[in-house]
Design an enzyme around this catalytic site. Structure first.
Site, short mmCIF file in Angstrom:
data_model
loop_
_atom_site.label_atom_id
_atom_site.label_comp_id
_atom_site.label_asym_id
_atom_site.label_seq_id
_atom_site.Cartn_x
_atom_site.Cartn_y
_atom_site.Cartn_z
N GLN A 49 -60.74 27.52 68.61
CA GLN A 49 -60.30 26.94 67.38
C GLN A 49 -59.38 28.18 66.62
O GLN A 49 -59.50 29.11 66.77
CB GLN A 49 -61.38 26.59 66.21
CG GLN A 49 -60.94 26.05 65.01
CD GLN A 49 -60.66 24.74 65.07
OE1 GLN A 49 -60.65 24.12 65.88
NE2 GLN A 49 -59.32 24.38 64.36
N LYS A 63 -65.46 17.71 64.88
CA LYS A 63 -65.33 17.83 66.64
C LYS A 63 -66.90 17.61 67.04
O LYS A 63 -66.93 16.62 68.09
CB LYS A 63 -64.49 18.87 66.89
CG LYS A 63 -63.15 18.98 66.62
CD LYS A 63 -62.38 20.23 67.00
CE LYS A 63 -61.11 20.06 66.56
NZ LYS A 63 -60.13 21.53 66.80
N ASP A 106 -57.09 21.52 74.94
CA ASP A 106 -56.02 21.59 73.95
C ASP A 106 -54.88 21.42 74.55
O ASP A 106 -53.74 21.47 74.02
CB ASP A 106 -55.93 23.23 73.30
CG ASP A 106 -56.75 22.97 71.96
OD1 ASP A 106 -56.47 21.88 71.01
OD2 ASP A 106 -57.18 24.01 71.40
N1 GUN Z 1 -56.25 24.62 64.75
C1 GUN Z 1 -55.45 23.79 64.08
N2 GUN Z 1 -54.93 22.72 65.30
C2 GUN Z 1 -55.51 23.05 66.29
C3 GUN Z 1 -55.64 22.25 67.25
O1 GUN Z 1 -54.99 21.35 67.82
N3 GUN Z 1 -56.43 23.15 68.43
C4 GUN Z 1 -56.88 24.31 68.00
N4 GUN Z 1 -57.63 24.82 69.02
N5 GUN Z 1 -56.82 24.78 66.81
C5 GUN Z 1 -56.39 24.18 66.04
#
Ligand code: GUN
Length: 330
Positions: free
Chosen positions: A103, A59, A126
């Protein structure tokens, strides 16, 4: 001699579609930079979960590639909910931070729900905050096509794949397998907003095949390798496979990919291979499908980048436009 015609399903290439979206995001970031705004993403990664670390690094790297600014915060596993709430409050207060991503999963002692609700809805890239969940369901006018919604990245990616591939959604029967807050539920809502007739199946559904066999669009997001078999699919359907399951058992690999020398070689080299929630044999029956890897997964980070720019424009763009107008008048 009877020659059996094999259907050639169209592959929906997530990597190509993600590249298109990333190019658009980079353009938008450049335009924002011209008015003094560099969209910024703060990623909070608690403790050391190997998969999360890989994901977060990717990311951060993509932010740099597209001209976004990013910051990674890595508190220790022992951090408390209260301390994390303070950290989030600090990020909410910083003007240059446009997006905040916590996360998941968080350590068991942390109150995940409280934390997700503490993120400012304007910075919730998100789309997990109840305000954004509510906005998503309240009106199609908040749709990602309007460039307004902060919708969860994976389902938003699914909609982008369908739209950019010219696959009709309105009036079609979309069946979603899985009801998670991150994928299944928001995917169902977004398909409904796009005027599909939506069925959601889950672990308590009796005879899932009864529904999947009628699906024009089938979205599988349950995390079970090869769960959807050939018998469960309507010929010509669009299959969207969200599952990314690592299979390490040689017999299982042989069962999923009989006669596939490339897969066998890959497995021999790495000791594992990725399989979606849909059995690869079912893809042959499809009209179109997303491969694993290289399908839906490729879109998730692109949509996160898009959400970060959307958040920057919504929160800071108006101020930038005002100052541009003032400068033009001066
Ligand atoms: N962990 C797995 N997928 C995601 C996601 O789309 N967002 C976040 N914040 N954590 C994740």
């Amino acid at each position: 001699m009877v020659v059996k015609m094999k259907r050639t399903a169209r592959i929906l290439n997530g990597i190509e579609i993600a590249a298109q979206i990333k190019a658009e995001v980079a353009e938008e970031a450049k335009a924002l930079a011209a008015s003094g705004i560099t969209p910024g993403l703060a990623v909070v990664l608690v403790g050391h979960v190997a998969a999360s670390e890989i994901y977060v690094r990717s990311k951060v790297k993509t932010c740099a590639e597209l001209g976004l600014w990013s910051e990674m915060l890595t508190p220790p596993e022992s951090i408390t909910t209260e301390e994390l709430l303070e950290l989030i409050a600090g990020l909410n207060a910083r003007d240059e931070v446009d997006g905040i991503l916590i996360q998941l999963p968080l350590p068991a002692h942390v109150d995940t729900r409280r934390l997700l609700e503490a993120v400012s809805p304007e910075k919730d890239v998100d789309g997990f905050h109840p305000i954004n969940v509510g906005r998503l369901q309240s009106s199609a006018s908040h749709g990602i096509e309007a460039g307004k919604a902060l919708a969860p990245c994976t389902p938003a990616g699914i909609i982008e794949i369908l739209r950019r591939s010219g696959i009709a959604v309105a009036g079609q029967h979309a069946v979603v397998l899985g009801r998670s807050e991150i994928v299944g539920k928001p995917a169902a809502m977004m398909l409904l907003n796009a005027s599909a007739t939506v069925t959601v199946c889950h672990s308590k559904t009796v005879d899932i095949g009864r529904y999947t066999r009628d699906a024009d669009i089938l979205v599988a997001a349950i995390g079970r390798p090869g769960f959807v078999t050939v018998e469960m699919v309507k010929p010509g359907a669009t299959l969207i496979d969200v599952g990314i399951n690592r299979v390490t058992d040689a017999a299982e690999v042989a069962r999923f990919f009989p006669g596939d020398a490339a897969r066998a070689a890959q497995f021999a080299q790495r000791g594992s291979t990725l399989v979606g929630d849909i059995h690869p044999a079912a893809f042959e029956l499809a009209g179109a499908y997303t491969p694993v890897p290289g399908g839906v997964g490729a879109l998730t980070i692109a949509m996160l980048m898009k959400n970060t720019v959307t958040a920057a424009k919504a929160r800071r763009g108006a101020a930038a436009r005002d100052s541009e107008v003032a400068a033009a008048k001066a």
